[in-house]
Design an enzyme around this catalytic site. Structure first.
Site: not given
Ligand code: GLC
Ligand code: CA
Length: 556
Positions: A98, A200, A257, A330-331
């Site tokens: 990640d 990310d 993402e 996970h979000d």
């Molecule tokens: C992304 C991740 C999330 C995290 C955020 C800040 O959205 O998936 O879990 O809190 O970035 O890094």
């Protein structure tokens, strides 16, 4: 379309803290993942994304990195990571790590140096700005609530910028020195034999350097920071550079993402030579997000919006590129709770959802536990761990909801739902740990767990294995990967259907996503029923009869 090594693969996300604990400290770890590699191979996984395992103070569970070159001792050692990459390779599994480079941790030495000397070289790794007479420089709101600006300790009128928690200062991508550090770090990891990275929060790296206020969108007078990334231009220069420097030389997979892309830029993002190999298809699985706070989110996911967003996305992409298709990560809450009304949860609804997602065009991306139908848990307030959930709870109260209402909303939407320990068996703590799990297990582990489902022919797990084998079968792999996508029966209630076509081959998926029987009139003859979640498909005349949550894939 140029074929790439990952196009016909199946991917799986691991949230390491909750996957498998090898040493009884209650926290999942890298040796734990190693132990489960055979399980993942058997499931049919080719690509494994592991959420952050770098050294971190864990304010945001590892999304706050204090050393990009070290494994957090909580997860194991660098030797464990090397072993994991090597052992995965033996099973033809590529590992994605990640990449969290929009921000780092406030404990990263770069930030610590910046604190000592904000005008020095490391100050320029971040966004440190003067305030307006001791007040924050502008009205942008961070993702986790509150201002994006935090006072620099020891100064009256200096602030640093954070899109997420205050312990996650944003990195200044305008600074070529910072970019260089990042590229070197990525290449260092790629040289270890990674398949690539999930990237990310990457749409946030380009800021509006005028720092102008945005029109307020809430009673706090602030405006969501994601609106900045929707408005600014020039992010492509950074992304292109990163791809050329760090991914192209390794033929690496980069999954961004990224969301809310407009039609005219999709090609730049995931077309041939795009900034990323792929991005997650968030729109269909975020169709319930009607506002910025949990409070405005709908529950469960409205079927019509989900179906429409899927059709839009697939149409927009055409054959430009592939998105990574998900029902959860996970979000998010658990997909089987979000998409399926609670009273309908069961084998047929869970497998219908699985089939809809896995037969779409795009890279199927499973999240740990999805393959056994893990679902949301019942929560008490003091059991939540997630920073976002805490702040959302406060927001609910501030906006006048009762504690019970606030709790109910958070229980539905909390990210902790996806983070409860993986349910390996019906033994204590779901077989996840011999110690005390860091987050409570879902009490339903006695009914929903890997070990029991492995033994039961008709389980969700064995269905997933069959589905993945179908997706990758010699006969249907090409069409399920490269076939075009056309939505079908869009005007029929609760029917999710589409057709995939490749040359003269045609597959039609038809699903009755509801608890009531239904039927559709088939447009043409079909040759074979090639995949189902019920025994014996019923066709009367030209009408396909569908039981609750029945899905069929026909070859025409
Ligand atoms: C992304 C991740 C999330 C995290 C955020 C800040 O959205 O998936 O879990 O809190 O970035 O890094
Ligand atoms: Ca452990």
């Amino acid at each position: 379309m140029k074929k790439e090594w990952w196009h016909d693969k199946v991917a799986y996300q691991i949230y390491p803290k909750s996957f498998y604990d090898s040493n009884g400290d209650g926290i999942g770890d890298l040796p734990g993942i190693l132990e489960k590699l055979d399980y993942l191979e058997e499931l049919g996984v080719d690509i494994l994304w592991i959420s952050p395992v770098f050294r971190s103070p864990m304010v945001d569970n590892g999304y706050d990195i204090s050393d990009y070159y070290a494994i957090d001792p909580m997860f194991g050692t660098m030797e464990d990571m090397d072993r994991l990459i090597a052992e995965a390779k033996k099973r033809n599994i590529s590992i994605l790590m990640d990449l969290v480079v929009n921000h780092c941790s406030s404990e990263h030495p770069w930030f610590q140096e910046a604190l000592k000397d904000p005008d020095g070289p490391y100050g320029k790794y971040f966004y440190i700005m003067d305030g307006k007479d001791g007040q924050v420089p502008n009205n942008w709101r961070s993702y986790f609530g509150g201002s994006v600006w935090e006072k620099l300790p020891g100064y009256d009128n200096k602030f640093y910028f954070h899109s997420f928690a205050k312990e996650q200062p944003d990195l200044n991508w305008e600074n070529p020195k910072l970019r260089e550090e990042i590229y070197q770090m990525i290449c260092w990891w790629m040289n270890k034999g990674l398949g690539g990275f999930r990237i990310d929060a990457i749409m946030n790296i380009k800021k509006d350097l005028t720092w102008a206020d945005l029109p307020a969108d809430g009673p706090d007078g602030m405006a969501d920071v994601y609106k900045v990334s929707q408005k600014v231009h020039g992010i492509g220069d950074f992304l292109k550079e990163m791809r050329q420097r760090c991914f192209d030389p390794f033929d690496g997979l980069g999954i961004g993402e990224a969301m809310f892309l407009e039609e005219d830029v999709v090609k730049n993002f995931i077309g041939e030579k795009g900034y990323f190999s792929s991005i997650f298809a968030f729109e269909p699985c975020h169709a319930y997000r009607k506002g910025k706070n949990y409070k405005e989110y709908l529950w469960p996911q409205p079927f019509d919006d989900w179906r429409k967003e899927t059709a839009n996305n697939q149409k927009m992409l055409g054959d430009i590129g592939f998105e990574a298709n998900i029902i959860e990560n996970h979000d998010q809450p658990r997909g089987s709770s979000l998409f399926i009304p609670k009273e309908d949860y069961g084998f047929y609804s869970v497998t219908a959802l699985a089939t809809i997602i896995l037969c779409q065009r795009g890279l199927p991306f499973l999240y740990q536990g999805q393959e056994i139908g893990m679902c949301n848990r019942e929560w008490k307030l003091e059991e939540f761990n997630d920073v976002e959930t805490m702040s959302q709870y406060e927001i609910c109260l501030k906006e006048g909801l009762s504690p019970e209402q606030a709790l109910e909303i958070c229980a539905n939407h909390s990210r902790d739902n996806a983070r409860t320990p993986m349910q390996w068996s019906h033994e204590i703590n779901a077989g996840f740990t011999g110690g005390e799990p860091w987050l409570p297990v879902n009490e339903n582990y006695k009914e929903i767990n890997v070990e029991d489902q492995e033994k039961e022919y008709g389980s969700v797990l064995n269905f997933y294995k069959r589905l993945i084998r179908f997706r990758k079968s010699e006969e249907y792999k090409e069409i399920l990967t490269y076939g075009t996508y056309e939505p079908r029966y869009m005007d029929q209630d609760h029917i999710f259907a589409y057709q995939r076509c490749l040359e003269s081959k045609k597959l039609t998926l038809i699903c009755n996503f509801s608890s009531q029987p239904s039927s559709v009139t088939l447009a043409s003859d079909y040759e074979n029923v090639v995949f189902v979640n019920y025994e014996q498909t019923t066709v009367i005349g030209a009408d396909l009869q569908l039981r609750p949550y029945e899905v069929v894939v026909l070859e025409n």
